[in-house]
Design a protein around this motif. Sequence first.
Motif, short mmCIF file in Angstrom:
data_model
loop_
_atom_site.label_atom_id
_atom_site.label_comp_id
_atom_site.label_asym_id
_atom_site.label_seq_id
_atom_site.Cartn_x
_atom_site.Cartn_y
_atom_site.Cartn_z
N MET A 1 9.92 36.68 38.68
CA MET A 1 11.45 36.76 38.83
C MET A 1 12.34 35.59 38.44
SD MET A 1 12.89 39.48 40.72
CE MET A 1 13.09 39.57 42.45
N HIS A 2 11.43 34.57 38.10
CA HIS A 2 12.24 33.25 37.93
C HIS A 2 12.95 33.33 36.36
CE1 HIS A 2 9.14 32.02 34.96
NE2 HIS A 2 8.38 32.41 36.10
N ASN A 3 12.78 34.35 35.58
CA ASN A 3 13.36 34.69 34.21
C ASN A 3 14.52 35.52 34.45
OD1 ASN A 3 11.63 32.86 32.79
ND2 ASN A 3 10.32 34.63 32.74
N MET A 4 15.07 35.62 35.55
CA MET A 4 16.16 36.71 35.77
C MET A 4 17.60 36.07 35.20
SD MET A 4 17.67 38.81 39.05
CE MET A 4 16.21 39.72 39.49
N LEU A 5 18.27 36.78 34.60
CA LEU A 5 19.62 36.16 34.28
C LEU A 5 20.63 36.24 35.44
CD1 LEU A 5 19.96 37.87 30.56
CD2 LEU A 5 19.11 35.65 31.09
N CYS A 6 21.54 35.29 35.35
CA CYS A 6 22.45 35.24 36.23
C CYS A 6 23.85 34.94 35.70
CB CYS A 6 22.06 34.11 37.12
SG CYS A 6 23.57 34.05 38.59
N PHE A 7 24.75 36.10 35.92
CA PHE A 7 26.09 36.11 35.39
C PHE A 7 27.22 36.65 36.41
CE2 PHE A 7 29.66 37.76 33.09
CZ PHE A 7 30.19 36.43 32.25
N SER A 8 28.04 35.82 36.44
CA SER A 8 29.39 36.50 37.52
C SER A 8 30.71 36.18 36.75
CB SER A 8 29.22 36.00 39.06
OG SER A 8 29.58 34.81 38.89
N ARG A 9 31.64 37.20 36.85
CA ARG A 9 32.80 36.89 36.51
C ARG A 9 33.81 37.23 37.68
NH1 ARG A 9 34.28 38.97 30.59
NH2 ARG A 9 33.34 36.99 30.27
N ASN A 10 34.96 36.71 37.55
CA ASN A 10 36.16 36.80 38.41
C ASN A 10 37.48 36.51 37.83
OD1 ASN A 10 37.77 37.23 40.66
ND2 ASN A 10 37.53 35.20 41.48
N ARG A 11 38.36 37.71 37.70
CA ARG A 11 39.37 37.59 36.98
C ARG A 11 40.50 37.98 37.80
NH1 ARG A 11 41.42 41.16 31.95
NH2 ARG A 11 42.56 42.14 33.82
N CYS A 12 41.79 37.18 37.88
CA CYS A 12 42.64 37.75 38.83
C CYS A 12 44.07 37.56 37.77
CB CYS A 12 42.76 36.72 39.77
SG CYS A 12 44.45 37.06 41.14
N THR A 13 44.96 38.51 37.95
CA THR A 13 46.17 38.71 37.33
C THR A 13 47.23 39.14 38.20
OG1 THR A 13 45.10 39.31 35.25
CG2 THR A 13 47.25 39.78 35.25
N THR A 14 48.40 38.36 38.03
CA THR A 14 49.40 38.40 38.91
C THR A 14 50.71 38.64 37.98
OG1 THR A 14 50.01 36.22 39.25
CG2 THR A 14 48.53 37.30 40.98
N VAL A 15 51.71 39.32 38.29
CA VAL A 15 52.86 39.50 37.81
C VAL A 15 54.07 39.23 38.76
CG1 VAL A 15 54.49 40.66 36.43
CG2 VAL A 15 52.01 40.83 35.96
N GLU A 16 54.82 38.44 38.55
CA GLU A 16 56.18 38.23 39.51
C GLU A 16 57.44 38.34 38.62
OE1 GLU A 16 57.17 34.32 41.36
OE2 GLU A 16 55.24 33.68 40.16
N GLN A 17 58.33 38.91 39.16
CA GLN A 17 59.89 38.94 38.86
C GLN A 17 60.56 37.84 39.10
OE1 GLN A 17 61.92 42.64 39.28
NE2 GLN A 17 63.53 42.00 37.64
N ILE A 18 60.93 37.01 38.15
CA ILE A 18 61.66 35.66 38.46
C ILE A 18 62.86 36.00 38.67
CG2 ILE A 18 62.16 33.35 37.38
CD1 ILE A 18 59.02 33.77 38.04
N ASP A 19 63.73 36.68 37.77
CA ASP A 19 65.03 36.97 38.16
C ASP A 19 65.39 38.37 37.43
OD1 ASP A 19 65.47 36.49 35.19
OD2 ASP A 19 66.05 34.60 35.44
N ASP A 20 66.62 38.68 37.38
CA ASP A 20 66.80 40.31 36.74
C ASP A 20 66.12 40.33 35.12
OD1 ASP A 20 67.74 41.17 38.99
OD2 ASP A 20 69.98 40.70 38.58
N GLU A 21 65.96 39.25 34.68
CA GLU A 21 65.85 39.43 33.10
C GLU A 21 64.57 38.75 32.70
OE1 GLU A 21 68.84 37.65 31.08
OE2 GLU A 21 70.33 39.42 31.33
N THR A 22 63.53 38.38 33.65
CA THR A 22 62.52 37.57 33.37
C THR A 22 61.22 37.78 34.35
OG1 THR A 22 64.01 35.65 32.90
CG2 THR A 22 61.55 35.13 33.02
N LEU A 23 60.08 37.96 33.61
CA LEU A 23 58.78 38.47 34.34
C LEU A 23 57.65 37.13 33.90
CD1 LEU A 23 58.08 42.11 33.74
CD2 LEU A 23 58.78 41.02 35.98
N LYS A 24 56.84 36.91 34.76
CA LYS A 24 56.02 35.84 34.64
C LYS A 24 54.67 36.41 34.98
CE LYS A 24 56.56 31.85 35.93
NZ LYS A 24 56.35 30.35 36.79
N SER A 25 53.63 36.40 34.13
CA SER A 25 52.33 36.94 34.39
C SER A 25 51.29 35.71 34.39
CB SER A 25 51.87 37.97 33.17
OG SER A 25 50.64 38.34 33.46
N GLN A 26 50.46 35.66 35.27
CA GLN A 26 49.60 34.53 35.21
C GLN A 26 48.04 35.03 35.37
OE1 GLN A 26 50.88 32.75 39.06
NE2 GLN A 26 51.93 31.38 37.94
#
Length: 78
Positions: A1-26
């Motif tokens: 078992m010592h040759n087992m590959l290990c990989f993990s991924r975490n992705r987080c996306t947010t979108v917020e409305q700054i004002d009537d004409e502007t959006l910000k995505s992170q």
Amino acid sequence: MHNMLCFSRNRCTTVEQIDDETLKSQCRLQDTTMDAYVEITVRLPDLEITDVKGAVHRSVWGRALDPSDELRNVIGVR
């Protein structure tokens, strides 16, 4: 078992409305090989990119990267 590959991924996306004409995505991506962040600001209603920022805090290249100059090329794109 010592040759087992290990990989993990975490992705987080947010979108917020700054004002009537502007959006910000992170979005933040963290996985076994990298840690990266991007923030995009768009103007409504046509979703024109007005600002973009980003950083790679950790990567397989072993150093932090600053892609800000390359990311600025998308400002104005719809």
